[in-house]
Design a protein around this motif. Sequence first.
Motif, PDB file in Angstrom:
ATOM      1  N   VAL A   8      97.112  73.645  27.346  1.00 42.15           N
ATOM      2  CA  VAL A   8      98.535  73.692  27.017  1.00 42.15           C
ATOM      3  C   VAL A   8      98.997  72.415  26.321  1.00 42.15           C
ATOM      4  O   VAL A   8      99.793  72.441  25.387  1.00 42.15           O
ATOM      5  N   GLY A   9      98.487  71.253  26.762  1.00 45.48           N
ATOM      6  CA  GLY A   9      98.925  69.980  26.198  1.00 45.48           C
ATOM      7  C   GLY A   9      98.111  69.485  25.028  1.00 45.48           C
ATOM      8  O   GLY A   9      98.355  68.390  24.514  1.00 45.48           O
ATOM      9  N   ASP A  10      97.144  70.300  24.568  1.00 46.72           N
ATOM     10  CA  ASP A  10      96.283  69.852  23.470  1.00 46.72           C
ATOM     11  C   ASP A  10      96.994  69.844  22.124  1.00 46.72           C
ATOM     12  O   ASP A  10      96.657  69.066  21.236  1.00 46.72           O
ATOM     13  N   GLY A  11      97.963  70.717  21.947  1.00 42.90           N
ATOM     14  CA  GLY A  11      98.651  70.816  20.669  1.00 42.90           C
ATOM     15  C   GLY A  11      99.859  69.890  20.580  1.00 42.90           C
ATOM     16  O   GLY A  11     100.260  69.263  21.555  1.00 42.90           O
ATOM     17  N   LYS A  12     100.460  69.820  19.383  1.00 43.19           N
ATOM     18  CA  LYS A  12     101.641  68.998  19.164  1.00 43.19           C
ATOM     19  C   LYS A  12     102.932  69.764  19.448  1.00 43.19           C
ATOM     20  O   LYS A  12     104.023  69.208  19.348  1.00 43.19           O
ATOM     21  N   SER A  13     102.791  71.034  19.775  1.00 45.85           N
ATOM     22  CA  SER A  13     103.969  71.830  20.101  1.00 45.85           C
ATOM     23  C   SER A  13     103.599  72.855  21.159  1.00 45.85           C
ATOM     24  O   SER A  13     102.428  73.196  21.343  1.00 45.85           O
ATOM     25  N   ALA A  14     104.610  73.341  21.854  1.00 46.16           N
ATOM     26  CA  ALA A  14     104.398  74.353  22.882  1.00 46.16           C
ATOM     27  C   ALA A  14     105.719  75.064  23.135  1.00 46.16           C
ATOM     28  O   ALA A  14     106.791  74.461  23.064  1.00 46.16           O
ATOM     29  N   GLY A  15     105.610  76.351  23.391  1.00 51.78           N
ATOM     30  CA  GLY A  15     106.809  77.122  23.695  1.00 51.78           C
ATOM     31  C   GLY A  15     106.575  78.022  24.888  1.00 51.78           C
ATOM     32  O   GLY A  15     105.525  78.665  24.989  1.00 51.78           O
ATOM     33  N   PHE A  16     107.512  78.048  25.815  1.00 54.82           N
ATOM     34  CA  PHE A  16     107.434  78.901  26.989  1.00 54.82           C
ATOM     35  C   PHE A  16     108.668  79.798  27.041  1.00 54.82           C
ATOM     36  O   PHE A  16     109.775  79.340  26.804  1.00 54.82           O
ATOM     37  N   THR A  17     108.477  81.066  27.355  1.00 50.52           N
ATOM     38  CA  THR A  17     109.595  81.989  27.497  1.00 50.52           C
ATOM     39  C   THR A  17     109.451  82.780  28.785  1.00 50.52           C
ATOM     40  O   THR A  17     108.441  83.470  28.988  1.00 50.52           O
ATOM     41  N   LEU A  18     110.432  82.657  29.662  1.00 44.35           N
ATOM     42  CA  LEU A  18     110.471  83.425  30.905  1.00 44.35           C
ATOM     43  C   LEU A  18     111.488  84.541  30.708  1.00 44.35           C
ATOM     44  O   LEU A  18     112.660  84.273  30.416  1.00 44.35           O
ATOM     45  N   SER A  19     111.045  85.794  30.835  1.00 49.11           N
ATOM     46  CA  SER A  19     111.941  86.921  30.562  1.00 49.11           C
ATOM     47  C   SER A  19     111.900  87.950  31.684  1.00 49.11           C
ATOM     48  O   SER A  19     110.912  88.070  32.418  1.00 49.11           O
ATOM     49  N   VAL A  20     113.000  88.672  31.815  1.00 45.27           N
ATOM     50  CA  VAL A  20     113.093  89.764  32.778  1.00 45.27           C
ATOM     51  C   VAL A  20     112.566  91.012  32.092  1.00 45.27           C
ATOM     52  O   VAL A  20     113.211  91.544  31.176  1.00 45.27           O
ATOM     53  N   ASP A  21     111.401  91.489  32.515  1.00 43.77           N
ATOM     54  CA  ASP A  21     110.802  92.680  31.902  1.00 43.77           C
ATOM     55  C   ASP A  21     111.245  93.969  32.576  1.00 43.77           C
ATOM     56  O   ASP A  21     110.905  95.064  32.121  1.00 43.77           O
ATOM     57  N   ALA A  22     111.981  93.851  33.666  1.00 45.74           N
ATOM     58  CA  ALA A  22     112.442  95.034  34.391  1.00 45.74           C
ATOM     59  C   ALA A  22     113.494  95.786  33.582  1.00 45.74           C
ATOM     60  O   ALA A  22     114.335  95.177  32.917  1.00 45.74           O
ATOM     61  N   THR A  23     113.437  97.122  33.643  1.00 49.90           N
ATOM     62  CA  THR A  23     114.445  97.952  32.987  1.00 49.90           C
ATOM     63  C   THR A  23     115.720  97.950  33.835  1.00 49.90           C
ATOM     64  O   THR A  23     115.685  97.593  35.022  1.00 49.90           O
ATOM     65  N   GLU A 300     101.806  77.399  19.106  1.00 50.37           N
ATOM     66  CA  GLU A 300     102.203  77.145  17.724  1.00 50.37           C
ATOM     67  C   GLU A 300     103.710  77.355  17.570  1.00 50.37           C
ATOM     68  O   GLU A 300     104.180  77.930  16.599  1.00 50.37           O
ATOM     69  N   ALA A 301     104.465  76.882  18.545  1.00 48.85           N
ATOM     70  CA  ALA A 301     105.917  77.041  18.501  1.00 48.85           C
ATOM     71  C   ALA A 301     106.495  76.308  17.298  1.00 48.85           C
ATOM     72  O   ALA A 301     106.027  75.235  16.938  1.00 48.85           O
ATOM     73  N   PRO A 302     107.530  76.883  16.657  1.00 50.17           N
ATOM     74  CA  PRO A 302     108.147  76.221  15.496  1.00 50.17           C
ATOM     75  C   PRO A 302     108.702  74.854  15.878  1.00 50.17           C
ATOM     76  O   PRO A 302     109.158  74.648  16.998  1.00 50.17           O
ATOM     77  N   LYS A 303     108.657  73.932  14.934  1.00 52.17           N
ATOM     78  CA  LYS A 303     109.188  72.595  15.178  1.00 52.17           C
ATOM     79  C   LYS A 303     110.686  72.667  15.434  1.00 52.17           C
ATOM     80  O   LYS A 303     111.406  73.383  14.743  1.00 52.17           O
ATOM     81  N   VAL A 304     111.149  71.951  16.434  1.00 51.47           N
ATOM     82  CA  VAL A 304     112.568  71.924  16.766  1.00 51.47           C
ATOM     83  C   VAL A 304     113.308  71.084  15.731  1.00 51.47           C
ATOM     84  O   VAL A 304     112.969  69.925  15.498  1.00 51.47           O
ATOM     85  N   GLU A 305     114.311  71.670  15.092  1.00 56.93           N
ATOM     86  CA  GLU A 305     115.059  70.993  14.038  1.00 56.93           C
ATOM     87  C   GLU A 305     116.518  70.797  14.452  1.00 56.93           C
ATOM     88  O   GLU A 305     117.067  71.569  15.230  1.00 56.93           O
ATOM     89  N   ALA A 306     117.144  69.774  13.896  1.00 54.33           N
ATOM     90  CA  ALA A 306     118.564  69.534  14.152  1.00 54.33           C
ATOM     91  C   ALA A 306     119.389  70.509  13.321  1.00 54.33           C
ATOM     92  O   ALA A 306     119.122  70.682  12.130  1.00 54.33           O
ATOM     93  N   PRO A 307     120.379  71.183  13.916  1.00 47.35           N
ATOM     94  CA  PRO A 307     121.214  72.109  13.149  1.00 47.35           C
ATOM     95  C   PRO A 307     122.125  71.358  12.188  1.00 47.35           C
ATOM     96  O   PRO A 307     122.527  70.222  12.449  1.00 47.35           O
ATOM     97  N   ALA A 308     122.438  71.977  11.077  1.00 47.86           N
ATOM     98  CA  ALA A 308     123.309  71.338  10.088  1.00 47.86           C
ATOM     99  C   ALA A 308     124.777  71.514  10.471  1.00 47.86           C
ATOM    100  O   ALA A 308     125.136  72.446  11.181  1.00 47.86           O
ATOM    101  N   ASP A 309     125.610  70.599  10.006  1.00 50.41           N
ATOM    102  CA  ASP A 309     127.060  70.695  10.162  1.00 50.41           C
ATOM    103  C   ASP A 309     127.533  70.703  11.613  1.00 50.41           C
ATOM    104  O   ASP A 309     128.551  71.326  11.936  1.00 50.41           O
ATOM    105  N   ALA A 310     126.810  70.036  12.505  1.00 51.95           N
ATOM    106  CA  ALA A 310     127.249  69.954  13.902  1.00 51.95           C
ATOM    107  C   ALA A 310     128.421  68.977  14.009  1.00 51.95           C
ATOM    108  O   ALA A 310     128.440  67.929  13.355  1.00 51.95           O
ATOM    109  N   VAL A 311     129.395  69.321  14.818  1.00 51.46           N
ATOM    110  CA  VAL A 311     130.596  68.497  14.987  1.00 51.46           C
ATOM    111  C   VAL A 311     130.362  67.463  16.080  1.00 51.46           C
ATOM    112  O   VAL A 311     129.907  67.794  17.171  1.00 51.46           O
ATOM    113  N   LYS A 312     130.685  66.197  15.785  1.00 53.94           N
ATOM    114  CA  LYS A 312     130.462  65.110  16.743  1.00 53.94           C
ATOM    115  C   LYS A 312     131.386  65.262  17.953  1.00 53.94           C
ATOM    116  O   LYS A 312     132.568  65.531  17.816  1.00 53.94           O
TER     117      LYS A 312
END
Length: 390
Positions: A8-23, A300-312
Amino acid sequence: MSKAFGKVGDGKSAGFTLSVDATPEQIVAFTKATGDEAIDEQSAKGLSGLSVSVAVSADKPLKDVDAFKNAAGDQKDQKDVTLDKSVRISYLIADKKGTPLLEYRQVDAKGYLHVDMKSVLKLTGQDPAEVDTVAKDLPADMAPAKTLLTGKWVTLDLQELADEAKKDDAAKGAKPQAAPSVDPAAGKELFNSLKDVFNRTVTFEDKGKKDGTEHIWMSAPARQAVDELYKAVKPLSTKFPQQFKKFPTEAPTDVPDRKVGVDLYLKDGAFNSATFDLAQLEKKVEPGVNFPVKLAFNQEAPKVEAPADAVKMTSEDLVKTFLTLAAGGADAEADGAGAPVPPFNTTNAAPLTDDQLKSLAALGIPEAQAKVFNKMGMGFEDIKAIAEEK
Protein backbone atom coordinates in the motif's frame (compact mmCIF):
# COMPACT_ATOMS: atom_id res chain seq x y z
CA MET A 1 -1.76 -11.31 2.53
CA SER A 2 0.85 -9.51 4.61
CA LYS A 3 2.86 -8.70 1.49
CA ALA A 4 -0.30 -7.55 -0.30
CA PHE A 5 -1.13 -5.00 2.39
CA GLY A 6 2.54 -4.02 2.67
CA LYS A 7 2.49 -2.73 -0.91
CA VAL A 8 0.00 0.00 0.00
CA GLY A 9 2.81 2.44 0.86
CA ASP A 10 5.05 1.59 -2.09
CA GLY A 11 3.46 4.10 -4.45
CA LYS A 12 3.39 7.91 -4.39
CA SER A 13 -0.39 7.94 -4.20
CA ALA A 14 -3.17 5.90 -2.66
CA GLY A 15 -6.92 6.08 -2.53
CA PHE A 16 -9.35 4.34 -0.18
CA THR A 17 -13.14 4.30 -0.51
CA LEU A 18 -15.48 2.87 2.13
CA SER A 19 -19.00 2.44 0.73
CA VAL A 20 -22.34 1.04 1.80
CA ASP A 21 -23.05 -1.78 -0.66
CA ALA A 22 -26.37 -2.69 0.96
CA THR A 23 -29.54 -1.99 -1.03
CA PRO A 24 -32.31 0.15 0.52
CA GLU A 25 -34.31 -3.05 1.09
CA GLN A 26 -31.37 -4.71 2.86
CA ILE A 27 -30.87 -1.65 5.07
CA VAL A 28 -34.54 -1.60 6.10
CA ALA A 29 -34.50 -5.34 6.87
CA PHE A 30 -31.23 -5.04 8.83
CA THR A 31 -32.40 -2.12 10.99
CA LYS A 32 -35.71 -3.87 11.60
CA ALA A 33 -33.89 -7.01 12.79
CA THR A 34 -31.36 -5.19 14.98
CA GLY A 35 -33.26 -2.16 16.31
CA ASP A 36 -36.55 -1.18 17.85
CA GLU A 37 -37.92 -0.05 14.49
CA ALA A 38 -36.85 -0.08 10.87
CA ILE A 39 -35.26 2.93 9.21
CA ASP A 40 -37.63 4.84 6.93
CA GLU A 41 -37.45 4.22 3.18
CA GLN A 42 -36.17 7.74 2.33
CA SER A 43 -33.25 7.45 4.79
CA ALA A 44 -32.45 3.94 3.56
CA LYS A 45 -32.24 5.22 -0.03
CA GLY A 46 -29.92 8.01 1.09
CA LEU A 47 -27.66 5.64 3.01
CA SER A 48 -27.44 3.02 0.26
CA GLY A 49 -24.36 3.67 -1.86
CA LEU A 50 -23.08 6.42 0.42
CA SER A 51 -19.27 6.50 0.38
CA VAL A 52 -16.33 8.07 2.18
CA SER A 53 -13.11 8.41 0.19
CA VAL A 54 -9.60 9.40 1.19
CA ALA A 55 -6.87 10.11 -1.36
CA VAL A 56 -3.22 10.83 -0.59
CA SER A 57 -0.45 11.82 -2.97
CA ALA A 58 3.15 12.84 -2.28
CA ASP A 59 6.43 13.65 -3.97
CA LYS A 60 7.89 10.30 -2.92
CA PRO A 61 6.65 6.83 -1.90
CA LEU A 62 4.16 7.20 0.95
CA LYS A 63 6.15 4.87 3.18
CA ASP A 64 9.02 7.39 3.04
CA VAL A 65 6.93 10.44 3.98
CA ASP A 66 8.03 11.74 7.40
CA ALA A 67 4.47 12.30 8.59
CA PHE A 68 3.61 8.62 8.05
CA LYS A 69 6.84 6.94 9.17
CA ASN A 70 7.57 5.33 12.53
CA ALA A 71 3.97 5.60 13.76
CA ALA A 72 4.79 3.47 16.79
CA GLY A 73 8.22 4.94 17.41
CA ASP A 74 9.64 8.21 18.71
CA GLN A 75 7.43 11.03 17.38
CA LYS A 76 9.33 14.02 18.77
CA ASP A 77 10.58 15.14 15.35
CA GLN A 78 7.63 13.89 13.34
CA LYS A 79 6.02 16.48 11.04
CA ASP A 80 2.42 17.57 11.30
CA VAL A 81 0.85 16.11 8.14
CA THR A 82 -1.47 19.14 7.80
CA LEU A 83 1.58 21.42 7.37
CA ASP A 84 3.67 19.09 5.22
CA LYS A 85 3.69 20.67 1.74
CA SER A 86 5.00 17.47 0.17
CA VAL A 87 1.73 15.70 1.02
CA ARG A 88 -1.66 16.33 -0.56
CA ILE A 89 -4.82 14.81 0.91
CA SER A 90 -8.51 14.84 0.09
CA TYR A 91 -11.56 13.61 1.97
CA LEU A 92 -14.83 13.14 0.10
CA ILE A 93 -18.34 12.07 1.11
CA ALA A 94 -20.51 11.22 -1.90
CA ASP A 95 -23.93 9.70 -2.62
CA LYS A 96 -24.52 6.57 -4.70
CA LYS A 97 -24.44 8.62 -7.92
CA GLY A 98 -21.01 9.97 -7.01
CA THR A 99 -22.31 13.47 -6.26
CA PRO A 100 -19.85 15.11 -3.82
CA LEU A 101 -21.75 16.08 -0.66
CA LEU A 102 -18.74 17.31 1.27
CA GLU A 103 -15.11 17.55 0.17
CA TYR A 104 -12.00 18.76 1.93
CA ARG A 105 -8.57 19.01 0.31
CA GLN A 106 -5.17 19.84 1.71
CA VAL A 107 -2.60 21.22 -0.76
CA ASP A 108 0.57 23.16 0.11
CA ALA A 109 -0.50 23.63 3.74
CA LYS A 110 -3.80 25.17 2.68
CA GLY A 111 -7.22 23.66 3.29
CA TYR A 112 -10.06 23.77 0.77
CA LEU A 113 -13.67 23.04 1.74
CA HIS A 114 -16.78 22.47 -0.38
CA VAL A 115 -20.27 21.50 0.79
CA ASP A 116 -23.30 20.74 -1.39
CA MET A 117 -25.85 21.64 1.27
CA LYS A 118 -28.83 21.25 -1.07
CA SER A 119 -27.88 17.66 -1.89
CA VAL A 120 -27.32 16.94 1.81
CA LEU A 121 -30.82 18.19 2.69
CA LYS A 122 -32.35 16.31 -0.23
CA LEU A 123 -30.59 13.13 0.86
CA THR A 124 -32.09 13.42 4.35
CA GLY A 125 -35.59 14.16 3.06
CA GLN A 126 -35.55 17.90 3.78
CA ASP A 127 -36.39 20.77 1.44
CA PRO A 128 -33.27 21.94 -0.50
CA ALA A 129 -34.93 25.34 -1.02
CA GLU A 130 -34.30 26.09 2.66
CA VAL A 131 -30.64 26.69 1.74
CA ASP A 132 -31.64 29.61 -0.50
CA THR A 133 -33.82 31.00 2.29
CA VAL A 134 -30.96 30.97 4.78
CA ALA A 135 -28.41 32.36 2.28
CA LYS A 136 -30.73 35.22 1.29
CA ASP A 137 -31.19 36.37 4.90
CA LEU A 138 -27.51 36.35 5.82
CA PRO A 139 -26.02 39.81 6.49
CA ALA A 140 -23.14 41.27 4.46
CA ASP A 141 -20.50 40.31 7.04
CA MET A 142 -21.50 36.65 6.61
CA ALA A 143 -20.28 36.51 2.99
CA PRO A 144 -18.07 33.43 3.69
CA ALA A 145 -21.11 31.56 5.01
CA LYS A 146 -23.07 32.47 1.89
CA THR A 147 -20.15 31.27 -0.24
CA LEU A 148 -20.17 27.92 1.52
CA LEU A 149 -23.96 27.59 1.32
CA THR A 150 -24.03 28.25 -2.42
CA GLY A 151 -21.66 25.36 -3.07
CA LYS A 152 -18.48 27.31 -3.79
CA TRP A 153 -15.01 26.40 -2.54
CA VAL A 154 -13.49 28.24 0.42
CA THR A 155 -9.84 28.10 1.46
CA LEU A 156 -8.03 28.29 4.80
CA ASP A 157 -4.34 28.89 5.50
CA LEU A 158 -3.46 25.93 7.75
CA GLN A 159 -0.18 27.51 8.86
CA GLU A 160 -2.07 30.60 10.04
CA LEU A 161 -4.51 28.40 11.96
CA ALA A 162 -1.64 26.50 13.58
CA ASP A 163 0.11 29.75 14.53
CA GLU A 164 -3.09 31.17 16.03
CA ALA A 165 -3.65 27.99 18.00
CA LYS A 166 -0.13 28.26 19.45
CA LYS A 167 -0.74 31.90 20.40
CA ASP A 168 -4.00 30.96 22.13
CA ASP A 169 -2.29 28.14 24.03
CA ALA A 170 0.56 30.44 25.06
CA ALA A 171 -1.89 33.12 26.23
CA LYS A 172 -3.65 30.52 28.38
CA GLY A 173 -0.34 29.27 29.76
CA ALA A 174 -0.79 25.87 28.18
CA LYS A 175 2.35 23.88 27.48
CA PRO A 176 2.59 21.84 24.27
CA GLN A 177 2.27 18.12 24.89
CA ALA A 178 4.14 15.48 22.99
CA ALA A 179 2.05 13.15 20.88
CA PRO A 180 1.36 9.86 22.66
CA SER A 181 3.79 7.18 21.55
CA VAL A 182 4.42 3.56 22.44
CA ASP A 183 7.83 2.40 23.59
CA PRO A 184 9.40 0.53 20.61
CA ALA A 185 10.10 -2.55 22.75
CA ALA A 186 6.52 -2.60 24.04
CA GLY A 187 5.23 -2.03 20.51
CA LYS A 188 7.19 -5.00 19.20
CA GLU A 189 5.95 -7.17 22.06
CA LEU A 190 2.35 -6.14 21.31
CA PHE A 191 2.80 -6.84 17.59
CA ASN A 192 4.16 -10.34 18.29
CA SER A 193 1.30 -11.09 20.70
CA LEU A 194 -1.32 -10.03 18.15
CA LYS A 195 0.45 -11.96 15.40
CA ASP A 196 0.39 -15.09 17.56
CA VAL A 197 -3.37 -14.76 18.15
CA PHE A 198 -4.08 -14.23 14.46
CA ASN A 199 -1.92 -17.20 13.51
CA ARG A 200 -3.99 -19.42 15.80
CA THR A 201 -7.47 -18.10 15.04
CA VAL A 202 -7.54 -16.71 11.49
CA THR A 203 -7.85 -18.98 8.47
CA PHE A 204 -7.53 -18.20 4.75
CA GLU A 205 -9.37 -19.97 1.94
CA ASP A 206 -8.46 -19.56 -1.73
CA LYS A 207 -11.67 -18.84 -3.65
CA GLY A 208 -10.04 -18.75 -7.07
CA LYS A 209 -9.01 -16.14 -9.60
CA LYS A 210 -11.07 -14.12 -12.09
CA ASP A 211 -9.88 -11.50 -14.58
CA GLY A 212 -6.50 -11.36 -12.83
CA THR A 213 -8.02 -10.76 -9.39
CA GLU A 214 -7.49 -13.26 -6.59
CA HIS A 215 -10.36 -13.91 -4.17
CA ILE A 216 -9.49 -14.97 -0.61
CA TRP A 217 -11.93 -15.64 2.24
CA MET A 218 -10.43 -14.70 5.61
CA SER A 219 -12.37 -15.85 8.68
CA ALA A 220 -12.11 -16.43 12.42
CA PRO A 221 -14.32 -17.54 15.32
CA ALA A 222 -15.39 -14.10 16.58
CA ARG A 223 -15.83 -14.79 20.31
CA GLN A 224 -12.64 -16.85 20.57
CA ALA A 225 -10.60 -14.28 18.63
CA VAL A 226 -11.79 -11.38 20.77
CA ASP A 227 -11.22 -13.26 24.04
CA GLU A 228 -7.71 -14.26 23.02
CA LEU A 229 -6.88 -10.75 21.78
CA TYR A 230 -7.98 -9.35 25.13
CA LYS A 231 -5.84 -11.84 27.06
CA ALA A 232 -2.85 -11.03 24.86
CA VAL A 233 -3.13 -7.24 25.16
CA LYS A 234 -4.21 -6.94 28.82
CA PRO A 235 -0.73 -7.67 30.32
CA LEU A 236 0.80 -5.02 28.04
CA SER A 237 -1.81 -2.32 28.73
CA THR A 238 0.22 -0.84 31.59
CA LYS A 239 2.90 0.10 29.04
CA PHE A 240 0.49 2.16 26.90
CA PRO A 241 0.87 5.97 26.94
CA GLN A 242 -1.03 7.66 29.77
CA GLN A 243 -3.00 9.74 27.25
CA PHE A 244 -4.84 6.58 26.16
CA LYS A 245 -8.05 5.64 27.91
CA LYS A 246 -7.96 3.07 30.69
CA PHE A 247 -7.94 -0.47 29.36
CA PRO A 248 -11.29 -2.26 29.92
CA THR A 249 -11.55 -4.68 32.82
CA GLU A 250 -13.03 -7.42 30.66
CA ALA A 251 -13.39 -8.46 27.03
CA PRO A 252 -16.55 -7.40 25.15
CA THR A 253 -19.42 -9.76 25.92
CA ASP A 254 -21.70 -8.87 23.00
CA VAL A 255 -19.55 -10.58 20.35
CA PRO A 256 -21.46 -13.43 18.63
CA ASP A 257 -20.17 -16.95 19.15
CA ARG A 258 -19.83 -17.76 15.48
CA LYS A 259 -17.31 -17.60 12.65
CA VAL A 260 -17.17 -14.28 10.81
CA GLY A 261 -15.19 -13.42 7.73
CA VAL A 262 -14.28 -10.93 5.05
CA ASP A 263 -13.83 -11.34 1.29
CA LEU A 264 -10.43 -10.03 0.23
CA TYR A 265 -9.41 -9.32 -3.36
CA LEU A 266 -5.82 -8.98 -4.59
CA LYS A 267 -4.63 -7.74 -7.97
CA ASP A 268 -1.02 -8.17 -9.09
CA GLY A 269 -0.19 -9.26 -5.55
CA ALA A 270 -1.47 -6.03 -3.99
CA PHE A 271 -4.59 -5.36 -1.93
CA ASN A 272 -7.48 -4.29 -4.18
CA SER A 273 -10.67 -4.41 -2.10
CA ALA A 274 -12.50 -6.07 0.77
CA THR A 275 -16.19 -6.67 1.44
CA PHE A 276 -17.67 -7.34 4.86
CA ASP A 277 -21.20 -8.14 5.98
CA LEU A 278 -21.97 -6.17 9.15
CA ALA A 279 -24.85 -8.55 9.89
CA GLN A 280 -22.26 -11.15 10.93
CA LEU A 281 -21.60 -9.15 14.09
CA GLU A 282 -25.22 -9.08 15.21
CA LYS A 283 -26.69 -11.75 17.47
CA LYS A 284 -30.32 -11.12 16.51
CA VAL A 285 -30.22 -11.40 12.72
CA GLU A 286 -31.62 -14.39 10.89
CA PRO A 287 -30.07 -16.00 7.78
CA GLY A 288 -30.79 -13.88 4.72
CA VAL A 289 -30.41 -10.53 6.51
CA ASN A 290 -27.32 -8.74 5.21
CA PHE A 291 -25.62 -5.34 5.36
CA PRO A 292 -22.54 -5.45 3.08
CA VAL A 293 -19.93 -2.68 3.10
CA LYS A 294 -16.89 -2.40 0.84
CA LEU A 295 -13.40 -0.98 1.20
CA ALA A 296 -11.68 -0.38 -2.14
CA PHE A 297 -8.03 0.58 -2.65
CA ASN A 298 -6.49 2.33 -5.65
CA GLN A 299 -2.73 2.79 -5.75
CA GLU A 300 -2.96 4.97 -8.85
CA ALA A 301 -5.26 7.57 -7.30
CA PRO A 302 -5.34 10.92 -9.15
CA LYS A 303 -3.09 13.62 -7.74
CA VAL A 304 -4.92 15.90 -5.31
CA GLU A 305 -5.13 19.39 -6.81
CA ALA A 306 -6.12 22.76 -5.35
CA PRO A 307 -9.49 23.96 -6.71
CA ALA A 308 -9.52 27.21 -8.65
CA ASP A 309 -11.28 30.38 -7.51
CA ALA A 310 -11.59 29.35 -3.84
CA VAL A 311 -12.68 32.19 -1.56
CA LYS A 312 -10.34 33.01 1.34
CA MET A 313 -11.77 32.37 4.79
CA THR A 314 -10.09 33.30 8.09
CA SER A 315 -10.35 31.23 11.25
CA GLU A 316 -12.78 33.83 12.62
CA ASP A 317 -14.89 33.51 9.46
CA LEU A 318 -14.89 29.73 9.81
CA VAL A 319 -16.05 29.72 13.44
CA LYS A 320 -18.68 32.38 12.80
CA THR A 321 -19.94 30.55 9.69
CA PHE A 322 -20.43 27.19 11.35
CA LEU A 323 -21.93 28.67 14.50
CA THR A 324 -24.39 30.64 12.39
CA LEU A 325 -25.28 27.71 10.13
CA ALA A 326 -25.70 25.43 13.15
CA ALA A 327 -28.01 28.05 14.63
CA GLY A 328 -30.13 27.87 11.49
CA GLY A 329 -28.82 30.88 9.60
CA ALA A 330 -29.48 33.43 12.32
CA ASP A 331 -27.06 36.35 12.35
CA ALA A 332 -24.47 35.87 15.07
CA GLU A 333 -24.78 39.59 15.86
CA ALA A 334 -28.58 39.67 15.87
CA ASP A 335 -30.64 39.83 19.02
CA GLY A 336 -32.98 37.12 17.74
CA ALA A 337 -35.78 39.42 16.59
CA GLY A 338 -36.90 38.60 13.10
CA ALA A 339 -34.29 35.85 12.71
CA PRO A 340 -35.14 33.24 10.07
CA VAL A 341 -36.59 29.96 11.24
CA PRO A 342 -33.80 27.37 11.59
CA PRO A 343 -34.04 24.82 8.74
CA PHE A 344 -31.82 22.38 10.59
CA ASN A 345 -32.89 20.32 13.58
CA THR A 346 -32.13 22.06 16.87
CA THR A 347 -33.23 21.51 20.43
CA ASN A 348 -34.90 24.18 22.50
CA ALA A 349 -33.16 25.81 25.44
CA ALA A 350 -34.28 28.50 27.86
CA PRO A 351 -33.34 31.98 26.56
CA LEU A 352 -30.34 33.51 28.30
CA THR A 353 -31.03 36.35 30.70
CA ASP A 354 -29.06 39.62 30.72
CA ASP A 355 -27.27 38.52 33.91
CA GLN A 356 -26.32 35.18 32.34
CA LEU A 357 -25.00 36.92 29.23
CA LYS A 358 -22.86 39.19 31.40
CA SER A 359 -21.61 36.20 33.39
CA LEU A 360 -20.63 34.34 30.22
CA ALA A 361 -18.92 37.44 28.81
CA ALA A 362 -16.82 37.62 31.98
CA LEU A 363 -15.79 34.02 31.34
CA GLY A 364 -14.67 34.84 27.79
CA ILE A 365 -17.79 34.00 25.75
CA PRO A 366 -18.92 37.15 23.88
CA GLU A 367 -22.62 37.97 24.02
CA ALA A 368 -23.15 37.36 20.29
CA GLN A 369 -21.46 33.97 20.47
CA ALA A 370 -23.42 33.01 23.59
CA LYS A 371 -26.67 33.82 21.78
CA VAL A 372 -25.68 31.63 18.85
CA PHE A 373 -24.89 28.75 21.22
CA ASN A 374 -28.26 29.33 22.87
CA LYS A 375 -30.06 29.17 19.51
CA MET A 376 -28.25 25.89 18.85
CA GLY A 377 -30.07 24.44 21.86
CA MET A 378 -27.45 25.00 24.56
CA GLY A 379 -28.49 26.30 27.96
CA PHE A 380 -26.58 28.57 30.34
CA GLU A 381 -24.82 25.71 32.18
CA ASP A 382 -23.78 24.08 28.87
CA ILE A 383 -22.22 27.30 27.59
CA LYS A 384 -20.62 27.98 30.97
CA ALA A 385 -18.97 24.54 30.82
CA ILE A 386 -17.44 25.43 27.43
CA ALA A 387 -16.11 28.69 28.84
CA GLU A 388 -14.55 26.92 31.84
CA GLU A 389 -12.90 24.33 29.58
CA LYS A 390 -11.31 27.16 27.57
